[in-house]
Write a protein that holds these residues in place. Structure first.
Motif, mmCIF file in Angstrom:
data_model
loop_
_atom_site.group_PDB
_atom_site.id
_atom_site.type_symbol
_atom_site.label_atom_id
_atom_site.label_comp_id
_atom_site.label_asym_id
_atom_site.label_seq_id
_atom_site.Cartn_x
_atom_site.Cartn_y
_atom_site.Cartn_z
ATOM 1 N N SER A 1 33.698 -62.839 164.493
ATOM 2 C CA SER A 1 34.967 -62.500 163.809
ATOM 3 C C SER A 1 35.492 -63.620 162.919
ATOM 4 O O SER A 1 36.142 -63.349 161.909
ATOM 5 C CB SER A 1 36.060 -62.206 164.834
ATOM 6 O OG SER A 1 35.641 -61.231 165.732
ATOM 7 N N THR A 2 35.252 -64.857 163.299
ATOM 8 C CA THR A 2 35.717 -65.988 162.493
ATOM 9 C C THR A 2 35.145 -65.852 161.084
ATOM 10 O O THR A 2 35.850 -66.039 160.089
ATOM 11 C CB THR A 2 35.266 -67.335 163.115
ATOM 12 O OG1 THR A 2 35.367 -67.259 164.531
ATOM 13 C CG2 THR A 2 36.087 -68.491 162.618
ATOM 14 N N SER B 1 44.098 -56.918 167.462
ATOM 15 C CA SER B 1 43.021 -57.718 168.077
ATOM 16 C C SER B 1 43.070 -59.140 167.531
ATOM 17 O O SER B 1 43.804 -59.421 166.574
ATOM 18 C CB SER B 1 41.638 -57.105 167.781
ATOM 19 O OG SER B 1 41.328 -57.221 166.404
ATOM 20 N N GLY B 2 42.271 -60.003 168.136
ATOM 21 C CA GLY B 2 42.120 -61.346 167.584
ATOM 22 C C GLY B 2 41.432 -61.271 166.230
ATOM 23 O O GLY B 2 41.739 -62.034 165.321
ATOM 24 N N THR B 3 40.515 -60.331 166.119
ATOM 25 C CA THR B 3 39.794 -60.153 164.857
ATOM 26 C C THR B 3 40.741 -59.746 163.737
ATOM 27 O O THR B 3 40.711 -60.318 162.642
ATOM 28 C CB THR B 3 38.692 -59.081 165.031
ATOM 29 O OG1 THR B 3 37.842 -59.487 166.102
ATOM 30 C CG2 THR B 3 37.892 -58.891 163.773
ATOM 31 N N SER C 1 44.020 -64.073 170.618
ATOM 32 C CA SER C 1 43.408 -62.825 171.091
ATOM 33 C C SER C 1 43.925 -62.474 172.478
ATOM 34 O O SER C 1 44.061 -63.352 173.340
ATOM 35 C CB SER C 1 41.879 -62.966 171.151
ATOM 36 O OG SER C 1 41.320 -61.856 171.855
ATOM 37 N N VAL D 1 38.126 -73.538 165.089
ATOM 38 C CA VAL D 1 38.028 -72.724 166.295
ATOM 39 C C VAL D 1 38.248 -73.656 167.477
ATOM 40 O O VAL D 1 37.482 -74.600 167.672
ATOM 41 C CB VAL D 1 36.634 -72.062 166.413
ATOM 42 C CG1 VAL D 1 36.545 -71.222 167.676
ATOM 43 C CG2 VAL D 1 36.319 -71.234 165.178
ATOM 44 N N LEU E 1 42.834 -62.583 162.543
ATOM 45 C CA LEU E 1 42.118 -63.421 161.576
ATOM 46 C C LEU E 1 42.076 -62.753 160.201
ATOM 47 O O LEU E 1 42.225 -63.413 159.171
ATOM 48 C CB LEU E 1 40.689 -63.695 162.074
ATOM 49 C CG LEU E 1 40.567 -64.635 163.277
ATOM 50 C CD1 LEU E 1 39.193 -64.507 163.937
ATOM 51 C CD2 LEU E 1 40.814 -66.081 162.848
ATOM 52 N N LYS F 1 40.142 -62.604 177.621
ATOM 53 C CA LYS F 1 40.944 -63.794 177.343
ATOM 54 C C LYS F 1 41.966 -64.040 178.467
ATOM 55 O O LYS F 1 42.115 -63.244 179.382
ATOM 56 C CB LYS F 1 41.641 -63.632 175.987
ATOM 57 C CG LYS F 1 40.656 -63.443 174.821
ATOM 58 C CD LYS F 1 39.676 -64.612 174.696
ATOM 59 C CE LYS F 1 39.012 -64.720 173.342
ATOM 60 N NZ LYS F 1 37.979 -63.710 173.038
ATOM 61 N N GLY G 1 43.817 -56.609 171.673
ATOM 62 C CA GLY G 1 45.068 -57.023 171.041
ATOM 63 C C GLY G 1 45.004 -58.464 170.618
ATOM 64 O O GLY G 1 44.029 -59.178 170.901
ATOM 65 N N THR H 1 30.585 -70.163 166.818
ATOM 66 C CA THR H 1 31.797 -69.378 167.053
ATOM 67 C C THR H 1 31.436 -67.899 167.105
ATOM 68 O O THR H 1 30.300 -67.505 166.860
ATOM 69 C CB THR H 1 32.870 -69.633 165.973
ATOM 70 O OG1 THR H 1 34.050 -68.858 166.267
ATOM 71 C CG2 THR H 1 32.392 -69.251 164.587
ATOM 72 N N ASP I 1 41.573 -70.348 164.505
ATOM 73 C CA ASP I 1 41.099 -69.311 165.416
ATOM 74 C C ASP I 1 41.476 -69.807 166.808
ATOM 75 O O ASP I 1 40.772 -70.612 167.420
ATOM 76 C CB ASP I 1 39.588 -69.099 165.272
ATOM 77 C CG ASP I 1 39.083 -67.979 166.186
ATOM 78 O OD1 ASP I 1 39.756 -67.693 167.199
ATOM 79 O OD2 ASP I 1 38.014 -67.414 165.896
ATOM 80 N N ALA J 1 41.999 -67.913 169.437
ATOM 81 C CA ALA J 1 41.738 -66.814 170.374
ATOM 82 C C ALA J 1 41.679 -67.295 171.822
ATOM 83 O O ALA J 1 42.142 -66.614 172.735
ATOM 84 C CB ALA J 1 40.434 -66.108 170.000
ATOM 85 N N GLN J 2 41.136 -68.504 172.008
ATOM 86 C CA GLN J 2 40.886 -68.995 173.371
ATOM 87 C C GLN J 2 41.915 -70.014 173.857
ATOM 88 O O GLN J 2 41.787 -70.525 174.963
ATOM 89 C CB GLN J 2 39.476 -69.616 173.431
ATOM 90 C CG GLN J 2 38.390 -68.629 173.043
ATOM 91 C CD GLN J 2 37.000 -69.248 173.073
ATOM 92 O OE1 GLN J 2 36.822 -70.391 173.489
ATOM 93 N NE2 GLN J 2 36.001 -68.496 172.631
ATOM 94 N N HIS K 1 42.265 -59.918 174.103
ATOM 95 C CA HIS K 1 41.146 -59.096 174.573
ATOM 96 C C HIS K 1 41.036 -59.232 176.089
ATOM 97 O O HIS K 1 41.551 -60.188 176.664
ATOM 98 C CB HIS K 1 39.862 -59.594 173.902
ATOM 99 C CG HIS K 1 38.666 -58.743 174.185
ATOM 100 N ND1 HIS K 1 37.712 -59.102 175.113
ATOM 101 C CD2 HIS K 1 38.290 -57.557 173.683
ATOM 102 C CE1 HIS K 1 36.776 -58.159 175.152
ATOM 103 N NE2 HIS K 1 37.105 -57.210 174.301
ATOM 104 N N TYR L 1 27.272 -69.214 171.636
ATOM 105 C CA TYR L 1 27.038 -68.130 170.700
ATOM 106 C C TYR L 1 25.680 -68.377 170.077
ATOM 107 O O TYR L 1 25.270 -69.527 169.965
ATOM 108 C CB TYR L 1 28.088 -68.148 169.581
ATOM 109 C CG TYR L 1 29.510 -68.137 170.050
ATOM 110 C CD1 TYR L 1 30.152 -66.923 170.387
ATOM 111 C CD2 TYR L 1 30.237 -69.317 170.159
ATOM 112 C CE1 TYR L 1 31.474 -66.910 170.804
ATOM 113 C CE2 TYR L 1 31.569 -69.298 170.587
ATOM 114 C CZ TYR L 1 32.169 -68.100 170.911
ATOM 115 O OH TYR L 1 33.473 -68.085 171.335
HETATM 116 C C1 LIG Z 1 37.656 -63.426 171.400
HETATM 117 C C2 LIG Z 1 37.497 -64.181 170.144
HETATM 118 C C3 LIG Z 1 37.750 -63.598 168.890
HETATM 119 C C4 LIG Z 1 38.017 -62.136 168.698
HETATM 120 O O1 LIG Z 1 39.084 -61.613 169.386
HETATM 121 P P1 LIG Z 1 39.155 -60.036 169.648
HETATM 122 O O2 LIG Z 1 40.511 -59.857 170.213
HETATM 123 O O3 LIG Z 1 38.062 -59.684 170.590
HETATM 124 O O4 LIG Z 1 39.008 -59.352 168.329
HETATM 125 C C5 LIG Z 1 37.648 -64.401 167.768
HETATM 126 N N1 LIG Z 1 37.317 -65.693 167.859
HETATM 127 C C6 LIG Z 1 37.066 -66.286 169.037
HETATM 128 C C7 LIG Z 1 36.708 -67.739 169.071
HETATM 129 C C8 LIG Z 1 37.133 -65.541 170.211
HETATM 130 O O5 LIG Z 1 36.856 -66.139 171.388
#
Ligand SMILES: *Cc1c(COP(=O)(O)O)cnc(C)c1O
Length: 379
Positions: free
Chosen positions: A83-84, A54-56, A176, A126, A59, A181, A188, A80, A152, A154-155, A178, A320
């Motif tokens: 998970s960050t 995962s993205g989590t 990420s 982020v 990190l 995304k 993932g 954010t 981070d 993820a996006q 997910h 958020y």
């Molecule tokens: C989606 C996201 C994550 C977490 O990713 P996962 O794959 O859902 O664990 C972390 N940080 C940011 C900014 C995200 O958008």
């Protein structure tokens, strides 16, 4: 009904998943995992990419790699996803939150230095909504203060800053995949290990602290437990789902960017009349159309608009709740400096439907509905 999100897919996923199953190798590091990693390394010019669960966990792996320990402080935005911060807290670290820019919702790099203490170990940026932070200034601060940088990212899969792919600036970049995304395998992610000194250890920490990778490569004659670690390898069946999307990465990005531009053009008159604000893309950024958001006047108006859209069967979302004002944020972290934008701007923000192959007529419908809302409300 216009959904807020539809998970990306190309239509070829089943074919590759079936092939992964037929290969009788569905654990981590199978054919599709390695193929995906290769595509991402080549495309992003990254020294080493590893898929993660995962993205989590990407990190978390990054925090393990840069050795976040009890009491270590990590500077990050409060605006954010949890998970960050949780990745830092998991290792006993302290998230130190600073304010964001109003126009991009990214960390305000001018607020970072005032938050540095002798305990500061890293800066975690982020890149919000597919748009890069000011990496020149941030990397310079990190260099001058001898800090690590985790992105981070993820996006921002397949987005650039000054011609360089985001996620490849810091010591480690975390992506990420997910289902929400741009490219997805359900659950993932991936790390781009950019600091060459961390690459060998990255192979170890993701393999439960063993030197299994070196063993497979013939570098050692037996494999044993050598370091801290966890299991960050996703199943090859999931990588097989992701694989066909990576084959058409740019086509998928262009599709989203086209939707983004169409929204922008259609919503401009409302911005022009002063009803809403629209996102800013700095000149040096190539974004990936990860999301489209508007900003209402305030929280009350945003809530009313969201109800109105729901009544017209249009999905939308906000985020958020700033981490420093959350229960866990109060317990584990602290905010440094003044919260000029974080709370105020997050309360105004509303995300509109955005996904691969979103139809133009659906965007027309969303825009028409928002226009009707403001006509009823204001005129
Ligand atoms: C989606 C996201 C994550 C977490 O990713 P996962 O794959 O859902 O664990 C972390 N940080 C940011 C900014 C995200 O958008």
């Amino acid at each position: 009904m216009i959904k807020f999100n539809i998970p990306p897919r190309t239509g070829d996923e089943l074919k590759y998943i079936a092939d992964a199953i037929a290969s009788e190798k569905i654990c981590g590091d199978g054919k599709y995992t390695l193929e995906c990693e290769k595509i991402l390394e080549k495309k992003f010019n990254s020294p080493k990419v590893y898929l993660t669960t995962s993205g989590t966990t990407a990190l978390e792996m990054a925090c393990m790699l840069i050795d976040i320990q009890k009491g270590d402080e990590v500077i990050m935005p409060s605006f954010t996803f949890s998970s960050t911060a949780t990745s830092v807290v998991l290792f006993g670290g302290v998230p130190v939150f600073v304010d964001i820019h109003k126009d991009t919702m990214n960390i305000d790099e001018t607020k970072i230095e005032a938050a540095i203490t002798p305990k500061t170990k890293a800066i975690m940026v982020v890149h919000y909504a597919g748009v890069g932070c000011n990496m020149e200034v941030i990397m310079d601060i990190a260099k001058r203060h001898n800090l690590r940088v985790i992105e981070d990212a993820a996006q921002v899969v397949n987005a650039l800053y000054h011609g360089k792919y985001l996620g490849t600036f810091g010591d480690v970049g975390c992506y990420s995949f997910h289902e929400t995304k741009n490219y997805s395998m359900g659950e993932g992610g991936a790390v781009s290990v950019n600091n060459p000194e961390l690459i060998e250890r990255a192979a170890i920490v993701r393999e439960k602290g063993t030197n299994r990778t070196q063993f497979i490569n013939g570098q050692v004659d037996k494999y044993t437990w050598v370091d801290k670690g966890s299991s960050y390898l996703p199943s090859d069946m999931l990588a097989a789902y992701l694989y066909p999307q990576l084959l058409i990465m740019d086509k998928m990005r262009n599709d989203r960017v086209n939707s983004f531009n169409y929204y922008y053009e259609k919503l401009w008159p409302l911005k022009d009349k002063g009803y809403i604000d629209l996102p800013t893309i700095p000149d040096n950024c190539i974004h990936n159309g990860h999301m489209f958001y508007i900003k209402c006047k305030d929280l009350k108006e945003r809530e009313a608009l969201q109800v109105y859209l729901r009544k017209h069967e249009i999905g939308s979302a906000f985020h958020y709740i700033p981490l420093h004002s959350c229960q866990a944020g109060l317990k584990y972290g602290r905010f440094v400096g003044e919260d000029l934008n974080t709370t105020k701007e997050s309360e105004r923000l509303l995300r509109l439907p955005m996904y691969y192959q979103l139809k133009k007529e659906d965007i027309d419908m969303v825009v028409k509905t928002i226009e009707a809302f403001y006509q009823g409300e204001k005129e």
